[in-house]
Motif scaffolding. Sequence first.
Motif, mmCIF file in Angstrom:
data_model
loop_
_atom_site.group_PDB
_atom_site.id
_atom_site.type_symbol
_atom_site.label_atom_id
_atom_site.label_comp_id
_atom_site.label_asym_id
_atom_site.label_seq_id
_atom_site.Cartn_x
_atom_site.Cartn_y
_atom_site.Cartn_z
ATOM 1 N N ALA A 80 0.850 -1.188 0.000
ATOM 2 C CA ALA A 80 0.000 0.000 0.000
ATOM 3 C C ALA A 80 0.884 1.235 0.000
ATOM 4 N N LEU A 81 0.373 2.311 -0.559
ATOM 5 C CA LEU A 81 1.035 3.613 -0.520
ATOM 6 C C LEU A 81 0.253 4.490 0.444
ATOM 7 N N GLN A 82 0.946 5.101 1.405
ATOM 8 C CA GLN A 82 0.240 5.894 2.401
ATOM 9 C C GLN A 82 0.901 7.240 2.622
ATOM 10 N N SER A 83 0.045 8.250 2.793
ATOM 11 C CA SER A 83 0.502 9.587 3.162
ATOM 12 C C SER A 83 0.666 9.653 4.673
ATOM 13 N N GLY A 84 1.161 10.772 5.138
ATOM 14 C CA GLY A 84 1.112 11.039 6.570
ATOM 15 C C GLY A 84 -0.290 11.483 6.953
ATOM 16 N N ASP A 85 -0.566 11.531 8.237
ATOM 17 C CA ASP A 85 -1.862 12.024 8.694
ATOM 18 C C ASP A 85 -1.946 13.530 8.436
ATOM 19 N N SER A 86 -3.086 13.987 7.928
ATOM 20 C CA SER A 86 -3.212 15.411 7.637
ATOM 21 C C SER A 86 -4.672 15.826 7.596
ATOM 22 N N ALA A 87 -4.993 16.892 8.322
ATOM 23 C CA ALA A 87 -6.348 17.426 8.292
ATOM 24 C C ALA A 87 -6.687 18.003 6.922
ATOM 25 N N ASP A 88 -5.668 18.362 6.131
ATOM 26 C CA ASP A 88 -5.910 18.902 4.791
ATOM 27 C C ASP A 88 -6.648 17.908 3.900
ATOM 28 N N LEU A 89 -6.531 16.623 4.211
ATOM 29 C CA LEU A 89 -7.151 15.586 3.384
ATOM 30 C C LEU A 89 -8.562 15.235 3.837
ATOM 31 N N ASN A 90 -9.074 15.916 4.857
ATOM 32 C CA ASN A 90 -10.447 15.713 5.323
ATOM 33 C C ASN A 90 -11.382 16.735 4.685
ATOM 34 N N PRO A 91 -12.438 16.297 3.995
ATOM 35 C CA PRO A 91 -13.376 17.273 3.448
ATOM 36 C C PRO A 91 -14.345 17.821 4.480
ATOM 37 N N GLY A 92 -14.552 17.106 5.604
ATOM 38 C CA GLY A 92 -15.601 17.523 6.518
ATOM 39 C C GLY A 92 -16.946 17.452 5.805
ATOM 40 N N ALA A 144 -27.921 15.363 4.336
ATOM 41 C CA ALA A 144 -27.350 16.707 4.422
ATOM 42 C C ALA A 144 -26.351 16.760 5.574
ATOM 43 N N GLY A 145 -25.213 17.409 5.335
ATOM 44 C CA GLY A 145 -24.215 17.585 6.379
ATOM 45 C C GLY A 145 -23.351 16.381 6.652
ATOM 46 N N LEU A 146 -23.343 15.397 5.762
ATOM 47 C CA LEU A 146 -22.471 14.233 5.958
ATOM 48 C C LEU A 146 -21.033 14.706 6.137
ATOM 49 N N ASN A 147 -20.385 14.226 7.193
ATOM 50 C CA ASN A 147 -19.084 14.752 7.608
ATOM 51 C C ASN A 147 -18.029 13.652 7.577
ATOM 52 N N VAL A 148 -16.976 13.861 6.765
ATOM 53 C CA VAL A 148 -15.852 12.922 6.716
ATOM 54 C C VAL A 148 -14.631 13.613 7.324
ATOM 55 N N SER A 149 -14.284 13.224 8.542
ATOM 56 C CA SER A 149 -13.134 13.809 9.242
ATOM 57 C C SER A 149 -12.507 12.729 10.107
ATOM 58 N N ASN A 150 -11.245 12.424 9.866
ATOM 59 C CA ASN A 150 -10.537 11.436 10.681
ATOM 60 C C ASN A 150 -9.048 11.759 10.675
ATOM 61 N N ASP A 151 -8.300 11.108 11.566
ATOM 62 C CA ASP A 151 -6.868 11.368 11.681
ATOM 63 C C ASP A 151 -6.037 10.272 11.030
ATOM 64 N N LEU A 152 -6.596 9.610 10.016
ATOM 65 C CA LEU A 152 -5.923 8.508 9.338
ATOM 66 C C LEU A 152 -5.307 8.969 8.023
ATOM 67 N N PRO A 153 -4.308 8.248 7.507
ATOM 68 C CA PRO A 153 -3.657 8.650 6.255
ATOM 69 C C PRO A 153 -4.508 8.328 5.036
ATOM 70 N N LEU A 154 -4.160 8.926 3.922
ATOM 71 C CA LEU A 154 -4.691 8.529 2.623
ATOM 72 C C LEU A 154 -3.936 7.283 2.184
ATOM 73 N N SER A 155 -4.674 6.230 1.816
ATOM 74 C CA SER A 155 -4.067 4.971 1.374
ATOM 75 C C SER A 155 -4.420 4.716 -0.078
ATOM 76 N N ILE A 156 -3.436 4.309 -0.857
ATOM 77 C CA ILE A 156 -3.624 4.040 -2.281
ATOM 78 C C ILE A 156 -3.200 2.603 -2.576
ATOM 79 N N GLY A 157 -4.051 1.874 -3.265
ATOM 80 C CA GLY A 157 -3.753 0.510 -3.675
ATOM 81 C C GLY A 157 -4.171 -0.554 -2.692
#
Length: 240
Positions: free
Chosen positions: A91-103, A203-216
């Motif tokens: 797997a390819l993983q980023s670091g944890d980042s709030a920038d990747l959360n859409p909320g 309405a208002g579905l919220n995606v926010s977590n402290d996990l990395p982005l994983s690819i593959g």
Amino acid sequence: MRSGLSAAVIALTTVLGVPSPARAGDPPVVEMTAHYGFNGRSGSIIDESGNGHTLRVLSFQGGRVRAVAHGPGTALAFPGKCTDRVCPHVALQSGDSADLNPGTRDIAFGADVLLAPGQTSQGQNVLQKGYSTTSSQYKLQIDGAAGHPSCVLVDVRRTAIRVVRSSVTIADGRWHRVRCERTGTRLEIYVDDLPRGRTTLPAGLNVSNDLPLSIGAKGAYRDNDQFNGVLDNVWVRISR
């Protein structure tokens, strides 16, 4: 006189390339949050959006990715389908980042995907952030033996899985551009820029977590929903 001056200022800033102030009713600004073209030097998977979400390679039982030619650049091939008791996974993983959360904001994400008919499985993850059972989530995956892509969103407060599945397969040994797009209460999936499915979100579905982005894959372990094809141009865009 004042309104004429304001119009002139807006026109001038447009000519000079300086963004004019946002006005009520303007559509949200959509920014490239992460983009991976896999064209960097060996061992380096940088975020070409400039936001610094560099990927690291996580390996299990000798799993690895390899560069293959795609257009003017390269793509990444993941381990092929394996039915042994223990298989190579990666797997390819980023670091944890709030920038990747859409909320609660709009989000789009996708990839160029190449998957042969004989390489499908019960489920293969192209990209995801978070888990449906323990946090919130957004995910693009390839489902079942028929190889139909699907998009998933899970709210941080409720674990109900919201999914839209493409009406067409992409597991035909050809490149396909797959995109998931959440706009307000609408979740859509596109294959080669054509809409192939739609569902309604709360309405208002919220995606926010402290996990990395994983690819593959979900991660580098045995039950990781390993992707078994080739990926290029993996990206995430989130509205401000």
